[in-house]
Design an enzyme around this catalytic site. Structure first.
Site, PDB file in Angstrom:
ATOM      1  CE  LYS A 270       7.195  -1.259  -4.713  1.00 21.99           C
ATOM      2  NZ  LYS A 270       8.019  -1.253  -3.531  1.00 21.99           N
ATOM      3  NE  ARG A 271       8.020   1.019  -9.358  1.00 22.12           N
ATOM      4  CZ  ARG A 271       8.376   1.188  -8.101  1.00 22.12           C
ATOM      5  NH1 ARG A 271       7.669   1.947  -7.304  1.00 22.12           N
ATOM      6  NH2 ARG A 271       9.464   0.615  -7.609  1.00 22.12           N
TER       7      ARG A 271
END
Ligand code: GLU
Length: 516
Positions: A270-271
């Protein structure tokens, strides 16, 4: 198809999310493949909320998951929200029913009570840690050195249990032998059981762990096929063993472990979204605990049709070059055997291409409605006649990849351009051009038939009277109306802008340029 031959069971598949946060690309693709398989085989698609790990529970995550599925058009047949005959569909509400299965395993000699305290477990890890074994596990090599029903006398075990001593129930994994199954994507997969630890099945608070709950619920909910991410493959030996010992191998669902979705640097995280500038979740998600925001495809301006289409192709194709599929077409074409076993690389540029193609295919009325939501701040839009708005949307959609692109691509229809690229025309501006545009204003002013073809004809005939190449006048006209070197056909723009506004914009810039 081979997996369905001779199978009398109804196809029932499940998506089993833990409500711990937003739903990323990989999660939605798991939903999609489950959904497609169910619909293709006339089966049921179930959503089961796996919330047995209360420490990871995040408020709002469950509703968010259902909202995502709704946005994608992937409605479950059974779930907490949809009801069904196999509920409850939230594992925390099923808590009382798991213990019996764990006890059954103990009675058979396939599981045992373990009374080790957290401090004792920590001491075990410290004591047996070595260079070769940096993280000792509770397994066949160590279990006989711990405090459990294998090492304590039956009387002591009874005493501890009746005193309400905190305990867990662990599976007893054999110290030798192989265990395996046939994965629909990967074929034969097998594991050396001696490498698998004695996973906890029932926790001290009486909640099952994922391992026990997933097997019991897949059985009770009559799941025929279980599709889940590749990250669950290492848990499969425990699950196969539980199936063998609780319900028999024959009852076990067919499994498929879906390949990872890869980002620019390995597994898509998700980063990566913030790092590389693309969305990773289906919809915007704000973690209520940390306040962290992760952007969604919906808010970035993707159509659900495009999102579904691009996800389907991340790891699957129908064996031809075809890339654009509607949901109905996917249902027809999909087969689990054509899902690749290796990781699928996510390419944001390609994702935008899918969206662009869907923007072109979307019925204009519907598209115009979706685009409207991007314009909350432009008040002039609310007073706009809807036919005119649809005309604008149809005119510029070829230039847009995202719904959010429409704002820039249509702004000049509602307000005088904020920036006007005079530098693009100033160097070649001269008195003949000033005169041309003065006369154009006069002729446009007396034109009663205000439509693109007519405006083009007037423009070209004036250019030819003045012996100026129309090509030299088109760019100035565009800059006058739009402010920059972009946009669809300039006479189409004038047509929509209307007489008064067109004349005003031409007049304004002509005056400014001739004063220089
Ligand atoms: N609860 C698991 C998850 O969060 C489900 C894995 C499975 O489908 O078996 O992904």
């Amino acid at each position: 198809m081979g997996y369905l031959c001779g199978m009398s069971k109804k196809v029932r598949v499940r998506f089993a999310p833990s409500p711990t946060g937003g739903l990323h690309l990989g999660g939605v693709r798991t939903v999609l493949y489950n959904y497609l398989f169910a619909k293709k085989h006339g089966g049921d698609f179930i959503v089961r909320i796996e919330d047995t790990d209360q420490s990871r529970y995040v408020p709002g995550a469950e509703e968010y998951i259902f909202d995502c599925l709704r946005w994608c058009g992937l409605e479950p047949d059974e779930s907490v929200q949809h009801g069904g005959d196999f509920g409850p569909y939230r594992q925390s509400e099923r808590k009382p029913l798991y213990r019996d299965y764990a006890e059954k395993l103990i009675a058979q000699g396939d599981a045992y009570y373990a009374f080790d305290t957290p401090a004792e477990l920590e001491a075990m890890r410290e004591q047996y840690k070595s260079d070769q074994n940096p993280a000792p596990q509770y397994d066949h090599t160590l279990r006989l050195r711990m405090r459990n029903s294998l090492t304590l006398s039956p009387e002591e075990v009874d005493r501890l249990l009746s005193a309400g001593t905190p305990h867990v129930i662990r599976i007893l994994m054999p110290g030798t032998g192989m265990i395996g199954f046939t994965d629909m994507i990967r074929g034969e997969v097998s594991f050396d059981m001696s490498t698998v630890d004695d996973k906890v099945l029932l926790k001290a608070d009486g909640m099952p762990t994922y391992h026990l709950a997933v097997v019991v619920d897949d059985h009770l909910m009559q799941i025929s096929h279980a599709f889940r991410g590749e990250e669950w493959l290492p848990s499969a030996p425990v699950h196969v063993r539980l199936w063998e010992k609780l319900f028999g191998r024959a009852a076990m669902p067919e499994w498929a472990h879906l390949p990872l979705i890869l980002g620019p640097n390995g597994k898509l995280s998700k980063r990566d979204g913030a790092k590389y500038g693309f969305p990773v979740f289906a919809m915007n998600w704000t973690d209520p605990k940390t306040g962290e925001n992760v952007e969604g495809f919906r808010e970035r301006g993707f159509l659900p049709e495009a999102f579904i289409n691009l996800l389907a192709l991340l790891g699957w194709n129908d064996g031809t070059e075809k890339e654009l599929f509607s949901l109905e077409e996917l249902v027809q074409a999909f087969s689990m055997e054509r899902v690749h076993s290796s990781g699928a690389k996510f390419d944001y540029e390609k994702a935008k291409w899918f969206n662009h193609e869907w923007l072109l295919r979307e019925p204009v009325q519907r598209l115009a409605f979706s685009v409207r939501s991007q314009f909350e701040s432009l008040s002039s839009l609310s007073s706009l006649n809807s036919l005119k708005w649809e005309k604008i949307v149809a005119l510029v959609r070829d230039r847009c990849h995202l719904l959010t692109d429409f704002v820039e691509q249509t702004r000049y229809f509602f307000e005088y351009p904020q920036e006007v690229d005079r530098a693009a025309i100033e160097p070649k501006w001269n008195a003949e051009k000033t005169s041309f545009f003065h006369e154009l204003v006069t002729r446009y002013g007396s034109e009663t038939e205000w439509q693109a073809a007519k405006l083009e004809e007037l423009f070209k005939s004036l250019a030819s009277e003045r012996s100026i190449k129309p090509g030299e006048l088109m760019l100035p006209l565009r800059i006058m109306l739009v402010g920059g070197k972009f946009g669809p056909g300039v006479f189409d723009i004038a047509d929509i802008l209307g007489k008064e506004e067109t004349i005003q914009r031409i007049g304004l810039l002509t005056a400014q340029l001739s004063n220089n």
